[in-house]
Enzyme design. Structure first.
Site, short mmCIF file in Angstrom:
data_model
loop_
_atom_site.label_atom_id
_atom_site.label_comp_id
_atom_site.label_asym_id
_atom_site.label_seq_id
_atom_site.Cartn_x
_atom_site.Cartn_y
_atom_site.Cartn_z
N ASP A 232 2.95 -6.45 3.39
CA ASP A 232 2.66 -5.33 4.32
C ASP A 232 3.10 -5.70 5.73
OD1 ASP A 232 1.73 -2.99 5.43
OD2 ASP A 232 -0.38 -3.56 5.39
N HIS B 93 0.84 -1.22 0.00
CA HIS B 93 0.00 0.00 0.00
C HIS B 93 0.86 1.25 0.00
CE1 HIS B 93 0.11 0.93 4.41
NE2 HIS B 93 0.06 -0.37 4.59
N GLU C 127 -4.94 2.02 2.64
CA GLU C 127 -5.03 0.84 3.51
C GLU C 127 -5.26 1.25 4.95
OE1 GLU C 127 -3.80 -2.37 6.22
OE2 GLU C 127 -2.88 -0.40 6.03
N GLU C 128 -4.50 2.25 5.41
CA GLU C 128 -4.50 2.57 6.85
C GLU C 128 -5.87 3.01 7.34
OE1 GLU C 128 -2.24 1.62 8.58
OE2 GLU C 128 -0.33 1.70 7.50
N HIS D 293 3.86 2.75 12.60
CA HIS D 293 2.96 3.89 12.86
C HIS D 293 3.56 4.95 13.77
CE1 HIS D 293 -0.97 1.43 11.88
NE2 HIS D 293 -0.06 1.37 10.92
N ASP E 50 6.13 0.68 6.63
CA ASP E 50 4.68 0.56 6.46
C ASP E 50 4.19 1.69 5.58
OD1 ASP E 50 2.09 -0.28 6.70
OD2 ASP E 50 1.81 0.44 8.74
ZN LIG Z 1 0.50 -1.33 6.37
#
Ligand SMILES: [Zn+2]
Length: 456
Positions: free
Chosen positions: A344, A272, A317-318, A416, A284
C-alpha cells in the site's frame, strides 16, 4: 568411510531441499516478473472499468465483482468475498473562495467523515497558522466564530515519515480547532507537491467537542490564504456538503495459490480495493492489489511452493473497517497464518524488505539477499514490526509481519488527489516491485521456517 559420508551428504541434501526454497526458482520468477504484463493489465482494468471506489459506494460493489472475476480468471482457488457492515460517507457539492479583500477561487476538498456545512455554506474570517503546534498552543475561545487554517508543509522522505509527522493536522485538527471555538477547519493538503489538486483523507472527531466541517485546500491555495492573511483580515466562503449512509456494506475479496505440501500454512498478502474518490485509485491502492495478485499468479503458474499464498483485496482501508472485519472472520485460523503483509505504497521501486526478527539469518532465507541484489533491493537489519493497515488485526493476534519498502519520494505528490490515475504509474518500476514480491514470496512460502518468535 567414504561411502558412509556420501550417504549422509545425500540425506542432508534431501532434508535441506525439502525445507529450503530453490534460489534459482526465485531468480527465474524475478526475471519473468520484470517483463510480465499482468500487474499493469490488472491496474489498467481496475482504473478503467471501476475507477474511484470508496467503501460503501456502488462502485465498491462493482469492484468486489471485478475482484472475484479477476481471481477466478487467473486460476486462484477458494475465491470468495467476506461481507461486513460499513457505514459510509459520500461527498456532495463543494466550493471555496476568498470573499475579501481580494476575491479569488480556492481549490478545496472535504475530508472523509466531515459533517457538512449548511447548504448555503459558511462565510467567516480565517485565522492562519504555519504549524499545527502553533494552533494547539492557542487557548480556549481563541477562534470563536472563525475558520482556522493550518498551513504546515509536509516533508518529502523516501520512507513516508513525512506523512506521519504531517497527518495529525488532518485527522485531529477539526476537533482541536472546535475546542477553541472555531466554526470550520481547513488544512493545507497533506502533500509534498505544489499542484492545485487538493488531497483528501480521513478525519475523526473527538468526544465531547462540537463537530465542525473540515476540508483541505490545495497546497498553493493554502499558501495564498496565508500570504493574504499577512496583509490583514481575510474572509472566506466554504461549502462542503456530504451525506452519511448507515446501512452500507463492504467486502474483503480473497483467493489462494494452494501450497504443495503444507497447504494449511497460509501467507496472507494483498492490497486494499477501496480508494478515495477524486482520482481513479491507481497508486492508492490499485497498485497494491495489482502487484500482489500478479506476484502470486506468477508463482501459481509454476510448481507451487510448500505453503499457501492467499491474496486479499481488503474492502475498507481508507475509512477503516477491513482489518477488524478480517481478524473477526479469521480468528480461529490465526495459528495457521504464518505471515502477513500488505502492499500500500504506490508502485515506485522497492529498495528494502523487512522480515520478522532473526529470519534473515536462517539458512532457508539467506539466499534471498542474492536473489534480490540485482533488483537493487536489500534486506534490512531492522525487523518488520508493521505489515500494513489491513494486516494490523492479524498482527495484534501475533501473526508475524513482513514488509516490502518502496520509494515514497513522490507518492505524496499524488496520494488522495485527482492526480491518482494510471498516468502517474511507471510500468517498469511497478514490475520491479512485482519481481521483489514474487522472489520474496517464493522463498518464504517454500521454506518451513517458523516466523513466530521462539517461546521463552
Ligand atoms: Zn492506501
Amino acid at each position: 568411510m567414504r561411502f558412509q559420508t556420501f550417504v549422509l551428504a545425500s540425506v542432508f541434501t534431501i532434508i535441506t531441499s525439502a525445507a529450503c526454497a530453490d534460489p534459482q526458482t526465485a531468480a527465474a520468477l524475478r526475471d519473468k516478473a520484470l517483463t510480465d504484463p499482468t500487474a499493469w493489465n490488472i491496474l489498467e482494468s481496475l482504473t478503467t472499468e471501476i475507477g474511484p471506489r470508496p467503501a460503501g459506494s456502488p462502485a465498491a460493489m462493482r469492484a468486489r465483482d471485478w475482484g472475484l472475476a479477476l481471481l477466478k480468471k487467473l486460476g486462484f482457488k477458494n475465491v470468495h468475498a467476506e461481507e461486513f457492515p460499513k457505514p459510509s460517507w459520500e461527498r456532495g457539492e463543494e466550493e471555496a473562495s476568498i470573499v475579501s479583500p481580494y476575491p479569488q477561487k480556492l481549490a478545496i476538498i472535504g475530508l472523509g467523515d466531515s459533517v457538512p456545512t449548511p447548504a448555503e455554506g459558511i462565510d467567516a474570517d480565517v485565522i492562519v497558522f504555519k504549524s499545527y503546534a502553533d494552533m494547539l498552543a492557542q487557548p480556549p475561545g481563541a477562534f470563536t466564530g472563525k475558520i482556522v487554517l493550518v498551513d504546515q508543509p509536509m516533508v518529502r522522505t523516501q520512507n513516508g515519515a513525512g506523512y506521519g509527522a504531517a497527518v495529525p493536522a488532518r485527522i485531529s485538527g477539526a476537533s482541536e480547532a472546535a475546542r477553541r471555538g472555531a466554526i470550520a477547519y481547513l488544512v493545507r493538503s497533506i502533500s509534498t507537491g505544489t499542484d492545485r489538486a487538493p488531497h483528501t483523507g480521513d478525519m475523526t472527531y473527538k468526544e465531547g467537542v462540537p463537530k465542525i466541517p473540515a476540508g483541505a485546500l490545495s497546497v498553493p491555495d493554502a499558501d495564498l490564504v496565508m500570504h493574504m492573511a499577512e496583509r490583514g483580515p481575510v474572509r472566506v466562503h466554504i461549502k462542503l456538503l456530504s451525506t452519511f449512509h448507515l446501512d452500507t456494506k463492504a467486502w474483503n475479496v480473497s483467493g489462494e495459490i494452494p501450497g504443495s505440501s503444507a497447504p494449511d500454512e497460509v501467507i496472507v498478502i494483498g492490497g486494499h480495493l477501496d480508494s478515495w474518490d477524486p482520482g481513479t485509485g491507481a497508486i492508492d491502492d490499485g497498485a497494491g492489489v495489482s502487484i500482489t495478485t500478479a506476484a502470486a499468479h506468477l508463482i501459481g503458474e509454476g510448481k507451487h511452493p510448500r505453503r499457501t499464498i492467499r491474496v486479499v483485496m481488503w474492502g475498507s482501508e481508507e475509512t477503516e473497517g477491513a482489518s477488524a472485519a478480517y481478524i473477526a472472520a479469521h480468528l480461529a485460523e490465526v495459528p495457521h497464518i504464518v505471515l502477513a503483509a500488505e502492499s500500500d505504497f504506490g508502485c515506485d521501486n522497492a529498495y528494502a524488505i523487512q522480515l520478522p526478527a532473526g529470519v534473515m539469518d536462517h539458512d532457508a532465507i539467506k539466499p534471498l539477499a542474492g536473489v534480490l541484489a540485482p533488483l537493487k533491493v536489500l534486506i534490512s537489519r531492522d525487523p518488520a514490526l508493521h505489515g500494513g493497515t489491513d494486516t494490523d488485526g492479524l498482527r495484534s493476534q501475533g501473526v508475524p509481519q513482513f514488509s516490502i519498502n518502496q520509494d515514497g519520494s513522490r507518492y505524496f505528490d499524488i496520494h488522495h488527489s485527482a492526480d491518482d490515475t494510471l498516468a502517474v504509474v511507471d510500468p517498469v518500476q511497478m514490475n520491479q516491485v512485482v519481481a521483489t514480491w514474487a522472489a520474496t514470496l517464493e522463498i518464504l512460502a517454500d521454506s518451513d521456517v517458523d516466523f513466530r518468535p521462539a517461546k521463552q
